[in-house]
Design an enzyme around this catalytic site. Structure first.
Site, PDB file in Angstrom:
ATOM      1  N   THR A 293      55.585  32.603  94.608  1.00 38.51           N
ATOM      2  CA  THR A 293      55.067  31.825  93.494  1.00 38.51           C
ATOM      3  C   THR A 293      56.076  30.783  93.516  1.00 38.51           C
ATOM      4  OG1 THR A 293      54.523  34.203  92.484  1.00 38.51           O
ATOM      5  CG2 THR A 293      55.001  32.294  91.114  1.00 38.51           C
ATOM      6  N   ALA A 394      65.853  40.887  88.269  1.00 35.75           N
ATOM      7  CA  ALA A 394      64.415  40.417  88.051  1.00 35.75           C
ATOM      8  C   ALA A 394      63.546  41.605  87.829  1.00 35.75           C
ATOM      9  CB  ALA A 394      64.013  39.975  89.599  1.00 35.75           C
ATOM     10  N   HIS A 489      38.759  43.590  70.502  1.00 33.86           N
ATOM     11  CA  HIS A 489      38.094  42.202  70.101  1.00 33.86           C
ATOM     12  C   HIS A 489      36.642  42.236  70.485  1.00 33.86           C
ATOM     13  CE1 HIS A 489      42.010  40.385  69.940  1.00 33.86           C
ATOM     14  NE2 HIS A 489      41.311  39.142  69.746  1.00 33.86           N
ATOM     15  N   GLU A 514      57.408  42.228  92.128  1.00 35.65           N
ATOM     16  CA  GLU A 514      58.862  42.730  91.662  1.00 35.65           C
ATOM     17  C   GLU A 514      59.182  44.081  92.088  1.00 35.65           C
ATOM     18  OE1 GLU A 514      60.621  40.053  91.443  1.00 35.65           O
ATOM     19  OE2 GLU A 514      59.502  38.702  90.697  1.00 35.65           O
TER      20      GLU A 514
END
Length: 543
Positions: A293, A394, A489, A514
Site C-alpha cells: 500500500t 501497527a 439506510h 496487518e
C-alpha cells in the site's frame, strides 16, 4: 454502584472464569493445523472478554458507561453460549454448569429490549457518541485539532477519491506533514514527537481514529507505514541509519511503504522467496511483492527479503532493507537503474480502501546500497524479528482505524434514522432500530476502551497479546457495525453517493491486513493464552 454496574461486574468476572478454563484447555491441547476451530473461538471470545473488562473499568464514571458495559458483556456472553453449544468438553468445560449459569439473570437484563431502548435514547441524544472519551486536556486538544482538519480537508473529498480510485490530494498529505502526523511515534531526538510518556501511543490512536472517521483510504491509514518503518529503524538500525532516515520520515519529507507479502506468502512470512544477494557494495533484489500500500507515492520501501541462500533457514534467513525511490502519482510506476536493474509497481483494483492504492511490486536485479540493510551486518537474519516488533504498533493503529470507521458509521446511522420516515413514523421510533443503535454503540465503546488501555500497555512494553486481541476484535466489529449502519439506510445504503457504502467496503479489509483475523487468533492469541497470557488489562500481553 448502580445495579447495571453490579450486574456487569459479576458477568465479566464469570466470563473471565470461563475463558480461564478454556485457556487451560489450550495449555493441554494447543492450536495446531489439525485442531483450529475451537482454539479460534476461544481466542476470539477472549478478545471480547478483555474488551468487556476495559469497558467495565469505565463503568464507575457514569450510569451511561455502566449500562454500556452491561450491554457489551451480555452480548459477549450470548456469543460465548453460541460458540460452546455442543462443544463444552472441547472448551474444557464440564458440560453441565459454568460460571455463567449463576449470572444468567444479568445476561437477560443486559439483553432486555427495554434496557437497550434506554441506551439507544442516550446515543440518539448525543448524536451518535457512544460514551465520554476521558482524555486529558492535551489529548483532547489533539483530537479536536485533527477532527477539524479531517472535517475541512478530508471529508469533502473522501467520496470522490473512493469513486474515482484517485490519488490522495497533496493538500491532505502536506497538511498532515505540517501537523507532525508522521512523527508521532518517532523519538524526539530524531525529529519526531515521541518522548516516552505513558500516553505516547494513545496520541497516535486518537489521531488515527479522527482521520479514519473521515476516510480510511484517504487519511486514516497514512500513519501506518511510517509507524512500521520508523519502529523497525529505531529498534534495529544503526545510529547513522536512524539519523539518516528518521528525521525525513518524521517531517513527511519522505513517504513510506512496506513490502512484505508475496503472491504465495501472506501470513506465512517465513516462506518468502524475494532474494537479496550481496554483490560488492550492493545488495541485488529479485522477486515480487504484493499488497504494498502507497508504494507509488512512497520514497522509502521497507523490503523484507531472503538474504540467506538456504530456503531451509526460514524466517532466520530474512533481512530488512530500505529501498529508496522517487515518488510517483497514479497507478503504475517504474525505476530503471544504469546497470539494468529495475523496480516497478502496478496498482491492484480493490473494492474499497482506495486513495493510497495497493501495488504489486517487482524487483528485477534492483541494486540497493549495502548501507541500506537495516542494522548492517548485525541486521543480517534479523529482518523477521524486526518486522514482527514493528507490526505490534501497527496492530494497535489498525484497531484505532476500525474504531474511527465504526464511529462514522454510527453517526451516519443516527442522522439517517432521525430523518427517515417509515410507515408514517420516524425510523428511530421502532424498537429494532433502537436495539441496533444501542448494540453498535456498546461495541464501539468497548473497542475504544480496549484500544486506549492497549496503547498504554504497549508503551509500557507489555502489550503483545492486547495488541493482537484489540486488532482482531475491533476489525470484526467494524464489519458488523458498518453493515448495520448500511442496513438502516435501506436502499440508500447501497448507493455509492452515500458515504455509508464506502465505510462498509472499507471496513472489510480491516480483518485481512496487518495480521489476518484467523492468524492472529490461532498463532498469536491462542498461543499466548496457552502460555498463561493474562486476558485482563492489569497485565495485557501482530503480523
Amino acid at each position: 454502584m448502580t445495579t447495571a454496574l453490579v450486574r456487569a461486574t459479576e458477568l465479566v468476572e464469570a466470563l473471565e472464569e470461563v475463558v480461564g478454563q478454556a485457556s487451560a484447555r489450550l495449555a493441554v491441547a494447543p492450536a495446531s493445523d489439525d485442531d483450529q476451530t475451537v482454539p479460534y473461538d476461544i481466542a476470539s471470545v477472549s478478545s471480547a472478554v478483555a474488551a468487556a473488562r476495559h469497558l467495565l473499568d469505565l463503568g464507575p464514571h457514569s450510569e451511561a458507561e455502566a449500562d454500556l458495559a452491561l450491554l457489551f458483556a451480555a452480548d459477549t456472553a450470548a456469543d460465548l453460549a453460541g460458540r460452546t453449544a455442543g462443544r463444552e468438553a472441547l472448551w474444557g468445560l464440564d458440560g453441565t454448569t459454568t460460571a455463567l449459569d449463576a449470572v444468567a439473570e444479568h445476561v437477560a437484563a443486559g439483553r432486555a429490549p427495554a434496557f437497550l431502548d434506554t441506551v439507544a435514547e442516550r446515543v440518539l441524544a448525543a448524536g451518535g457518541e457512544a460514551a465520554p472519551r476521558h482524555l486529558s486536556d492535551e489529548l483532547q486538544l489533539v483530537r479536536s485539532t485533527f477532527r477539524d482538519f479531517a472535517e475541512a480537508k478530508v471529508k469533502p473529498v473522501a467520496d470522490a477519491i473512493h469513486a474515482g480510485d484517485a490519488d490522495i490530494p497533496d493538500a491532505i498529505v502536506d497538511g498532515l506533514s505540517e501537523m507532525g502526523c508522521f512523527g508521532l511515534s518517532i523519538p524526539a531526538e530524531y525529529g519526531g514527537f515521541a518522548e516516552g510518556g505513558a500516553d505516547e501511543l494513545l496520541s497516535m490512536v486518537v489521531v488515527t481514529e479522527e482521520l479514519s472517521r473521515a476516510s480510511l483510504g484517504a487519511a486514516g491509514s497514512l500513519i501506518t507505514r511510517p509507524e512500521i518503518i520508523g519502529t523497525a529503524i529505531t529498534r534495529g538500525g544503526t545510529e547513522e541509519q536512524r539519523r539518516r532516515w528518521l528525521p525525513l520520515i518524521a517531517t513527511g519529507e519522505k513517504l513510506c511503504a512496506v513490502a512484505v507479502t508475496e503472491p504465495n506468502h501472506g501470513s506465512d512470512v517465513g516462506g518468502i522467496t524475494t532474494t537479496a544477494v550481496r554483490d560488492g557494495e550492493d545488495w541485488v533484489l529479485n522477486g515480487v511483492k504484493t499488497w504494498c500500500t502507497f508504494a507509488g507515492r512512497a520514497n522509502y520501501l521497507l523490503v523484507l527479503a531472503r538474504s540467506h541462500p538456504d530456503r531451509a533457514a526460514g524466517h532466520r534467513g530474512l533481512s530488512l532493507f530500505v529501498v529508496e525511490k522517487p515518488s510517483f502519482p497514479g497507478h503504475e510506476w517504474e525505476v530503471t537503474q544504469d546497470g539494468g536493474g529495475s523496480a516497478s509497481g502496478r496498482a491492484i483494483r480493490t473494492l474499497g480502501y482506495r486513495g493510497m492504492h495497493s501495488y504489486e511490486v517487482t524487483f528485477d536485479g534492483f541494486r540497493v546500497p549495502a548501507d541500506n540493510l537495516i542494522g548492517l551486518d548485525e541486521g543480517l537474519g534479523r529482518g523477521f524479528y524486526l518486522q514482527m516488533q514493528a507490526f505490534a504498533n501497527a496492530r494497535l493503529q489498525t484497531a484505532a482505524r476500525a474504531v474511527g470507521v465504526m464511529q462514522s458509521a454510527l453517526e451516519l446511522a443516527v442522522d439517517h434514522a432521525r430523518q427517515r420516515p417509515v410507515f408514517g413514523h420516524p425510523l428511530t421510533s421502532f424498537q429494532l432500530t433502537r436495539t441496533k443503535l444501542a448494540r453498535m454503540a456498546a461495541h464501539i465503546a468497548a473497542c475504544r476502551a480496549f484500544t486506549a488501555t492497549a496503547a498504554r500497555a504497549i508503551t509500557a512494553g507489555e502489550g503483545a497479546l492486547a495488541a493482537a486481541q484489540v486488532k482482531q476484535l475491533a476489525c470484526r466489529a467494524a464489519e458488523w457495525v458498518t453493515r448495520e449502519a448500511q442496513q438502516l439506510h435501506g436502499g440508500y445504503g447501497y448507493a455509492e453517493e452515500y458515504a455509508v457504502s464506502r465505510l462498509f467496503v472499507d471496513a472489510r479489509v480491516l480483518s485481512i491486513f496487518e495480521g489476518a483475523d484467523e492468524v492472529l487468533a490461532l498463532r498469536v492469541i491462542a498461543r499466548q493464552l496457552a502460555k498463561g497470557g493474562d486476558v485482563e488489562h492489569s497485565n495485557p500481553l501482530r503480523t
